[in-house]
Design an enzyme around this catalytic site. Structure first.
Site, mmCIF file in Angstrom:
data_model
loop_
_atom_site.group_PDB
_atom_site.id
_atom_site.type_symbol
_atom_site.label_atom_id
_atom_site.label_comp_id
_atom_site.label_asym_id
_atom_site.label_seq_id
_atom_site.Cartn_x
_atom_site.Cartn_y
_atom_site.Cartn_z
ATOM 1 N N GLU A 91 -15.245 9.037 22.519
ATOM 2 C CA GLU A 91 -15.695 8.439 23.780
ATOM 3 C C GLU A 91 -15.246 6.979 23.888
ATOM 4 O O GLU A 91 -14.942 6.492 24.948
ATOM 5 C CB GLU A 91 -17.227 8.476 23.880
ATOM 6 C CG GLU A 91 -17.777 9.753 24.436
ATOM 7 C CD GLU A 91 -17.542 10.928 23.527
ATOM 8 O OE1 GLU A 91 -17.650 10.754 22.300
ATOM 9 O OE2 GLU A 91 -17.214 12.021 24.032
ATOM 10 N N THR A 95 4.322 2.398 5.638
ATOM 11 C CA THR A 95 2.927 1.943 5.710
ATOM 12 C C THR A 95 2.167 2.849 6.675
ATOM 13 O O THR A 95 2.711 3.234 7.713
ATOM 14 C CB THR A 95 2.804 0.473 6.199
ATOM 15 O OG1 THR A 95 1.450 0.232 6.618
ATOM 16 C CG2 THR A 95 3.717 0.144 7.364
ATOM 17 N N ARG A 147 1.135 -5.098 -5.281
ATOM 18 C CA ARG A 147 1.335 -6.280 -4.432
ATOM 19 C C ARG A 147 1.478 -7.444 -5.407
ATOM 20 O O ARG A 147 0.500 -7.856 -6.006
ATOM 21 C CB ARG A 147 0.144 -6.475 -3.492
ATOM 22 C CG ARG A 147 0.005 -5.340 -2.470
ATOM 23 C CD ARG A 147 -1.079 -5.626 -1.444
ATOM 24 N NE ARG A 147 -1.092 -4.607 -0.407
ATOM 25 C CZ ARG A 147 -2.051 -3.684 -0.275
ATOM 26 N NH1 ARG A 147 -3.060 -3.677 -1.119
ATOM 27 N NH2 ARG A 147 -1.992 -2.793 0.687
ATOM 28 N N GLY A 205 0.841 -1.211 0.000
ATOM 29 C CA GLY A 205 0.000 0.000 0.000
ATOM 30 C C GLY A 205 0.868 1.249 0.000
ATOM 31 O O GLY A 205 1.858 1.316 0.731
ATOM 32 N N ARG A 219 -26.241 13.585 17.284
ATOM 33 C CA ARG A 219 -26.153 12.210 16.788
ATOM 34 C C ARG A 219 -24.936 11.491 17.360
ATOM 35 O O ARG A 219 -23.958 12.127 17.747
ATOM 36 C CB ARG A 219 -26.002 12.233 15.267
ATOM 37 C CG ARG A 219 -27.322 12.408 14.562
ATOM 38 C CD ARG A 219 -27.090 12.529 13.076
ATOM 39 N NE ARG A 219 -28.366 12.514 12.392
ATOM 40 C CZ ARG A 219 -28.557 12.983 11.179
ATOM 41 N NH1 ARG A 219 -27.557 13.514 10.502
ATOM 42 N NH2 ARG A 219 -29.743 12.932 10.617
ATOM 43 N N ASP A 271 2.462 -0.960 11.799
ATOM 44 C CA ASP A 271 2.369 -2.293 12.407
ATOM 45 C C ASP A 271 3.696 -3.041 12.306
ATOM 46 O O ASP A 271 3.731 -4.254 12.130
ATOM 47 C CB ASP A 271 1.244 -3.089 11.732
ATOM 48 C CG ASP A 271 1.421 -3.192 10.225
ATOM 49 O OD1 ASP A 271 2.323 -2.527 9.681
ATOM 50 O OD2 ASP A 271 0.661 -3.939 9.582
ATOM 51 N N ARG A 281 -5.480 -2.046 8.813
ATOM 52 C CA ARG A 281 -5.471 -3.509 8.621
ATOM 53 C C ARG A 281 -5.724 -4.187 9.958
ATOM 54 O O ARG A 281 -6.736 -3.890 10.579
ATOM 55 C CB ARG A 281 -4.148 -3.963 7.997
ATOM 56 C CG ARG A 281 -4.264 -5.287 7.268
ATOM 57 C CD ARG A 281 -2.959 -5.686 6.643
ATOM 58 N NE ARG A 281 -2.620 -4.881 5.495
ATOM 59 C CZ ARG A 281 -3.107 -5.053 4.262
ATOM 60 N NH1 ARG A 281 -3.950 -6.031 4.040
ATOM 61 N NH2 ARG A 281 -2.762 -4.284 3.270
ATOM 62 N N ASP A 316 5.237 -5.085 5.999
ATOM 63 C CA ASP A 316 5.783 -6.396 6.381
ATOM 64 C C ASP A 316 5.779 -7.416 5.233
ATOM 65 O O ASP A 316 6.714 -8.200 5.106
ATOM 66 C CB ASP A 316 5.107 -6.938 7.638
ATOM 67 C CG ASP A 316 3.614 -7.124 7.477
ATOM 68 O OD1 ASP A 316 3.064 -6.647 6.464
ATOM 69 O OD2 ASP A 316 3.001 -7.747 8.356
ATOM 70 N N ASP A 325 -0.086 1.925 8.490
ATOM 71 C CA ASP A 325 -0.617 1.111 9.598
ATOM 72 C C ASP A 325 0.252 1.122 10.862
ATOM 73 O O ASP A 325 -0.220 0.765 11.936
ATOM 74 C CB ASP A 325 -0.804 -0.347 9.150
ATOM 75 C CG ASP A 325 -1.738 -0.468 7.959
ATOM 76 O OD1 ASP A 325 -2.594 0.411 7.781
ATOM 77 O OD2 ASP A 325 -1.598 -1.455 7.193
#
Ligand code: F6P
Length: 327
Positions: free
Chosen positions: A193, A131, A77, A16, A168, A135, A177, A108, A133
């Protein structure tokens, strides 16, 4: 360490895209040229390596890109690279140009491919974590994370305005991911919250109770930020709330790929530039199969296998902060 001296290096972006990848490419190209290396841009990640989509770069090839999102090298990819046949094709394309070192900017999955390739064909590979993410272990930040979080924060702030106007409840789903960092950081920064992330079990009873409790206290705005990798998706959570608290006017907003685009923040440009510079230094020092990360504002090298396997941990104090500040 690897004994052979690198003279020609390739750089690619894979997986990505992440804002700041261009800044990293620019740093790799210019540092390589500074050291007298020939530098090649490999297009569309490992796919371009297999299809021979490889172009020699010069300093001007990376002009005017530091501020741009996406990646000028494009990304993909590649399924073919999982097969030995694909990797053999890729190696031949590098070998015919004499490319003897690689910098891989990605996540990764990209590092796993690099590790394999490096072992099979004796080509030193250096990883740069790119990335949104975050991660990957061995670094406090990955390229693109800061921009993605800031994009999410900007969007959630806007959602808060309309949530407030209509009284609302909004459930906002962010990317990541199977990691919850974008949700955790953007949720805290927007005063959500509840923040639901895969690293912590989501307790529906607790969630419903906390909303009921807040309703009693006439809390004006209710925002729930959900990581896409959480066991419950935003729509599923909304269904539960509509059933259990029918008086609550509930809306869902899935932020999606907007989080991947845009001009990189200063932090992303900075870490990308540092990592890009050090990746070339790594190759020149004879290192192999390591990822260049930044830990406590210092450059830190992590073997690629450790960077891919170990995920960062989210410690208990983060969860405590969320709970206390949302009261
Ligand atoms: O890894 C980056 C990421 O944006 C994840 O957060 C998300 O799950 C995934 O990529 C989306 O992938 P694609 O762009 O292929 O839909």
């Amino acid at each position: 360490m690897c004994a052979k001296q690198v003279t020609k290096i390739g750089v690619l972006t894979s997986g990505g895209d992440a804002p700041g990848m261009n800044a990293a490419v620019r740093a790799v190209v210019r540092t390589g040229i500074y050291h007298g290396l020939e530098v090649f841009g490999i297009y569309r990640g490992y796919s371009g390596m297999i299809d021979d989509d490889i172009v020699q770069m010069n300093s001007r090839s990376v002009a005017n890109i530091i501020q741009r999102g996406g990646t000028i090298l494009k990304t993909a990819r590649s399924k073919e690279f999982f097969e030995l046949e694909g990797r053999e094709k890729a190696y031949k394309n590098l070998a015919k140009r004499g490319i003897n070192g690689l910098v891989i900017i990605g996540g990764d999955g990209s590092f796993r491919g690099a590790q394999k390739f490096s072992h099979e064909f004796d080509i030193p590979c250096i990883g740069i974590p790119g990335t949104i993410d975050k991660d990957i272990a061995g670094t406090d930040f990955t390229i693109g994370f800061d921009t993605a979080v800031n994009t999410a924060v900007e969007a959630i702030d806007k959602i808060r305005d309309t949530a407030d106007a209509h009284d609302r409840l909004f459930i906002v789903e962010v990317m990541g991911r199977d990691a919850g960092y974008i949700a955790l950081h953007s949720g805290i920064a927007t005063g959500a919250e509840n923040i639901l992330i895969p690293e912590a079990k989501t307790n529906i009873e607790e969630l419903v109770n906390s909303l009921t409790e807040k309703e009693k206290r006439q809390k004006l705005v209710n925002l729930i930020v959900v990581a896409e990798g959480d066991e419950f998706g935003a729509n599923e959570i909304a269904d539960v709330i509509r059933k259990r608290l029918p008086q609550t006017d509930t809306r869902v907003c899935i932020l999606g790929h907007i989080q991947r685009g845009g001009s990189p923040t200063c932090l992303d440009r900075l870490i990308a530039s540092r990592m890009g510079y050090h990746s070339v230094e790594c190759l020149l020092e004879g290192r192999n199969n390591v990822m260049v990360g930044i830990l406590n504002n210092k450059v830190h090298y992590t073997p690629l296998d450790k960077a891919v396997k170990a995920k960062q941990k989210i410690t208990d104090d983060w969860f405590k902060i969320v709970k206390i500040l949302a009261s």
